[in-house]
Design a protein around this motif. Structure first.
Motif, PDB file in Angstrom:
ATOM      1  N   TYR A  90       0.827  -1.204   0.000  1.00 58.26           N
ATOM      2  CA  TYR A  90       0.000   0.000   0.000  1.00 58.26           C
ATOM      3  C   TYR A  90       0.865   1.259   0.000  1.00 58.26           C
ATOM      4  CZ  TYR A  90      -4.282   2.603   0.340  1.00 58.26           C
ATOM      5  OH  TYR A  90      -5.326   3.439   0.056  1.00 58.26           O
ATOM      6  N   ALA A  91       1.970   1.229   0.723  1.00 55.54           N
ATOM      7  CA  ALA A  91       2.882   2.383   0.708  1.00 55.54           C
ATOM      8  C   ALA A  91       3.454   2.587  -0.693  1.00 55.54           C
ATOM      9  CB  ALA A  91       4.002   2.181   1.721  1.00 55.54           C
ATOM     10  N   PHE A  92       3.795   1.496  -1.375  1.00 53.35           N
ATOM     11  CA  PHE A  92       4.291   1.588  -2.751  1.00 53.35           C
ATOM     12  C   PHE A  92       3.208   2.153  -3.660  1.00 53.35           C
ATOM     13  CE2 PHE A  92       4.906  -0.374  -6.970  1.00 53.35           C
ATOM     14  CZ  PHE A  92       6.143   0.184  -7.286  1.00 53.35           C
ATOM     15  N   ARG A  93       1.996   1.669  -3.508  1.00 53.43           N
ATOM     16  CA  ARG A  93       0.876   2.163  -4.320  1.00 53.43           C
ATOM     17  C   ARG A  93       0.646   3.645  -4.054  1.00 53.43           C
ATOM     18  NH1 ARG A  93      -5.251  -0.208  -4.022  1.00 53.43           N
ATOM     19  NH2 ARG A  93      -6.170   1.352  -5.344  1.00 53.43           N
ATOM     20  N   PHE A  94       0.709   4.052  -2.787  1.00 50.43           N
ATOM     21  CA  PHE A  94       0.519   5.456  -2.423  1.00 50.43           C
ATOM     22  C   PHE A  94       1.612   6.329  -3.028  1.00 50.43           C
ATOM     23  CE2 PHE A  94       1.280   9.009   0.542  1.00 50.43           C
ATOM     24  CZ  PHE A  94       0.026   9.616   0.503  1.00 50.43           C
ATOM     25  N   SER A  95       2.845   5.841  -2.999  1.00 48.55           N
ATOM     26  CA  SER A  95       3.961   6.637  -3.525  1.00 48.55           C
ATOM     27  C   SER A  95       3.871   6.812  -5.043  1.00 48.55           C
ATOM     28  CB  SER A  95       5.297   6.010  -3.144  1.00 48.55           C
ATOM     29  OG  SER A  95       5.494   4.806  -3.856  1.00 48.55           O
ATOM     30  N   LYS A  96       3.230   5.878  -5.740  1.00 43.25           N
ATOM     31  CA  LYS A  96       3.102   5.957  -7.200  1.00 43.25           C
ATOM     32  C   LYS A  96       1.987   6.893  -7.654  1.00 43.25           C
ATOM     33  CE  LYS A  96       6.327   3.247  -8.571  1.00 43.25           C
ATOM     34  NZ  LYS A  96       7.454   3.768  -9.301  1.00 43.25           N
ATOM     35  N   LYS A  97       1.098   7.294  -6.752  1.00 47.90           N
ATOM     36  CA  LYS A  97       0.015   8.201  -7.139  1.00 47.90           C
ATOM     37  C   LYS A  97       0.597   9.563  -7.462  1.00 47.90           C
ATOM     38  CE  LYS A  97      -4.079   6.344  -5.161  1.00 47.90           C
ATOM     39  NZ  LYS A  97      -5.398   6.707  -4.800  1.00 47.90           N
ATOM     40  N   LYS A  98       0.160  10.102  -8.594  1.00 42.94           N
ATOM     41  CA  LYS A  98       0.666  11.416  -9.003  1.00 42.94           C
ATOM     42  C   LYS A  98       0.025  12.526  -8.195  1.00 42.94           C
ATOM     43  CE  LYS A  98       1.942   9.862 -13.497  1.00 42.94           C
ATOM     44  NZ  LYS A  98       1.349   9.129 -14.537  1.00 42.94           N
ATOM     45  N   GLU A  99      -1.291  12.445  -8.043  1.00 43.42           N
ATOM     46  CA  GLU A  99      -2.014  13.461  -7.290  1.00 43.42           C
ATOM     47  C   GLU A  99      -2.547  12.822  -6.011  1.00 43.42           C
ATOM     48  OE1 GLU A  99      -6.045  16.155  -7.660  1.00 43.42           O
ATOM     49  OE2 GLU A  99      -5.264  15.139  -9.426  1.00 43.42           O
ATOM     50  N   LYS A 100      -2.073  13.308  -4.882  1.00 46.85           N
ATOM     51  CA  LYS A 100      -2.497  12.750  -3.592  1.00 46.85           C
ATOM     52  C   LYS A 100      -3.547  13.676  -2.975  1.00 46.85           C
ATOM     53  CE  LYS A 100       1.837  10.381  -2.780  1.00 46.85           C
ATOM     54  NZ  LYS A 100       2.611  10.704  -3.949  1.00 46.85           N
ATOM     55  N   LYS A 101      -4.772  13.174  -2.934  1.00 47.58           N
ATOM     56  CA  LYS A 101      -5.887  13.931  -2.363  1.00 47.58           C
ATOM     57  C   LYS A 101      -5.940  13.659  -0.858  1.00 47.58           C
ATOM     58  CE  LYS A 101      -8.374  13.592  -6.670  1.00 47.58           C
ATOM     59  NZ  LYS A 101      -9.518  13.049  -7.390  1.00 47.58           N
ATOM     60  N   PRO A 102      -6.665  14.480  -0.109  1.00 45.59           N
ATOM     61  CA  PRO A 102      -6.766  14.235   1.344  1.00 45.59           C
ATOM     62  C   PRO A 102      -7.278  12.836   1.686  1.00 45.59           C
ATOM     63  CG  PRO A 102      -7.570  16.422   0.828  1.00 45.59           C
ATOM     64  CD  PRO A 102      -7.284  15.756  -0.484  1.00 45.59           C
ATOM     65  N   ILE A 103      -8.208  12.308   0.901  1.00 47.87           N
ATOM     66  CA  ILE A 103      -8.722  10.959   1.170  1.00 47.87           C
ATOM     67  C   ILE A 103      -7.622   9.918   1.001  1.00 47.87           C
ATOM     68  CG2 ILE A 103      -9.590  10.529  -1.164  1.00 47.87           C
ATOM     69  CD1 ILE A 103     -11.360   9.491   2.047  1.00 47.87           C
ATOM     70  N   ASP A 104      -6.702  10.138   0.063  1.00 51.18           N
ATOM     71  CA  ASP A 104      -5.581   9.207  -0.132  1.00 51.18           C
ATOM     72  C   ASP A 104      -4.661   9.210   1.089  1.00 51.18           C
ATOM     73  OD1 ASP A 104      -6.451   8.579  -2.734  1.00 51.18           O
ATOM     74  OD2 ASP A 104      -5.362  10.295  -3.566  1.00 51.18           O
ATOM     75  N   ILE A 105      -4.433  10.371   1.648  1.00 48.85           N
ATOM     76  CA  ILE A 105      -3.574  10.482   2.834  1.00 48.85           C
ATOM     77  C   ILE A 105      -4.243   9.808   4.036  1.00 48.85           C
ATOM     78  CG2 ILE A 105      -2.516  12.134   4.439  1.00 48.85           C
ATOM     79  CD1 ILE A 105      -2.276  14.024   1.937  1.00 48.85           C
ATOM     80  N   ILE A 106      -5.560   9.987   4.164  1.00 48.25           N
ATOM     81  CA  ILE A 106      -6.289   9.336   5.255  1.00 48.25           C
ATOM     82  C   ILE A 106      -6.230   7.823   5.110  1.00 48.25           C
ATOM     83  CG2 ILE A 106      -8.612   8.970   6.199  1.00 48.25           C
ATOM     84  CD1 ILE A 106      -9.068  11.990   5.743  1.00 48.25           C
ATOM     85  N   LYS A 107      -6.402   7.312   3.877  1.00 43.90           N
ATOM     86  CA  LYS A 107      -6.318   5.863   3.653  1.00 43.90           C
ATOM     87  C   LYS A 107      -4.923   5.338   3.995  1.00 43.90           C
ATOM     88  CE  LYS A 107      -9.461   5.607  -0.269  1.00 43.90           C
ATOM     89  NZ  LYS A 107      -9.511   5.264  -1.688  1.00 43.90           N
ATOM     90  N   MET A 108      -3.893   6.082   3.617  1.00 44.46           N
ATOM     91  CA  MET A 108      -2.526   5.648   3.919  1.00 44.46           C
ATOM     92  C   MET A 108      -2.308   5.633   5.430  1.00 44.46           C
ATOM     93  SD  MET A 108       0.284   4.544   2.675  1.00 44.46           S
ATOM     94  CE  MET A 108       1.171   3.771   3.992  1.00 44.46           C
ATOM     95  N   ALA A 109      -2.807   6.654   6.124  1.00 47.95           N
ATOM     96  CA  ALA A 109      -2.673   6.690   7.592  1.00 47.95           C
ATOM     97  C   ALA A 109      -3.442   5.529   8.220  1.00 47.95           C
ATOM     98  CB  ALA A 109      -3.178   8.025   8.135  1.00 47.95           C
ATOM     99  N   LEU A 110      -4.624   5.216   7.688  1.00 50.06           N
ATOM    100  CA  LEU A 110      -5.411   4.094   8.197  1.00 50.06           C
ATOM    101  C   LEU A 110      -4.645   2.786   8.050  1.00 50.06           C
ATOM    102  CD1 LEU A 110      -8.058   2.815   9.237  1.00 50.06           C
ATOM    103  CD2 LEU A 110      -8.892   2.878   6.877  1.00 50.06           C
ATOM    104  N   VAL A 111      -4.087   2.554   6.881  1.00 51.86           N
ATOM    105  CA  VAL A 111      -3.319   1.323   6.654  1.00 51.86           C
ATOM    106  C   VAL A 111      -2.075   1.307   7.540  1.00 51.86           C
ATOM    107  CG1 VAL A 111      -1.974   0.044   4.933  1.00 51.86           C
ATOM    108  CG2 VAL A 111      -4.217   0.954   4.331  1.00 51.86           C
TER     109      VAL A 111
END
Length: 187
Positions: A48-69
């Motif tokens: 999931y961290a790898f998937r998060f790092s590959k996202k070009k545009e990180k929206k607030p919901i993406d950051i919340i999902k990463m924090a949740l994981v």
């Protein structure tokens, strides 16, 4: 959605199914369950961290999902290692889950126009998943109360959820015309 993103999503689902199998093994007191659970949590966190790092545009919901994981997997890893102070990670998991649910929870099941995007078959499978979750909760409560049949109930619930995840991995996705519009809902 890119093929690499889809492959990464399937790997995360396999790790989740393996985690559930590890939980089932631990309930049944089978050997190597702790190793399977530990490895599954670590793989979920890394993928999931790898998937998060590959996202070009990180929206607030993406950051919340990463924090949740991050909170959830770290809590799982430290619990397997018998670390006594995991309350911070449990609270972090709870707060980030509430934030995710408030921001995206029910919107996941809707399309852009607010219509339900699931077919009857998908609704039935989602109902089966809810039954699996409720069976796990019931089995957990039965186990706390030392009632008979708690272990078979937990086993049934975990089997239902693992089957749901595996079905989701191996089913062929259908293409929608507005799939690009709902890309955030799928990630």
């Amino acid at each position: 959605m890119e093929n690499s993103q889809k492959a990464n999503k399937n790997l995360i689902r396999v790790a989740l199914a393996t985690l559930l199998i590890g939980f089932l093994m631990q309930i049944l007191h089978w050997p190597y369950s702790a190793g399977i659970i530990f490895t599954s949590f670590a793989v979920i966190l890394l993928l999931y961290a790898f998937r998060f790092s590959k996202k070009k545009e990180k929206k607030p919901i993406d950051i919340i999902k990463m924090a949740l994981v991050l909170f959830w997997t770290t809590n799982g890893l430290l619990t397997i290692l018998n670390f006594p102070y995991t309350l911070f990670f449990q609270l972090g998991t709870g707060f980030t889950f509430i934030a995710w649910f408030a921001m995206e929870g029910t919107a996941y099941f809707m399309d852009k126009k607010g219509k339900v995007r699931n077919s009857l078959t998908e609704i039935i499978w989602n109902f089966i998943m809810v039954i699996g979750v409720l069976t796990i909760i019931l089995g957990g409560l039965m186990h706390l109360l030392n009632w008979n049949y708690s272990i078979p109930t937990l086993t049934l619930g975990l089997t239902i959820i693992a089957s749901f995840i595996l079905k989701d991995i191996f089913s062929t996705p259908k293409k929608n015309e507005d799939e690009a519009n709902n890309e955030e809902l799928y990630s």
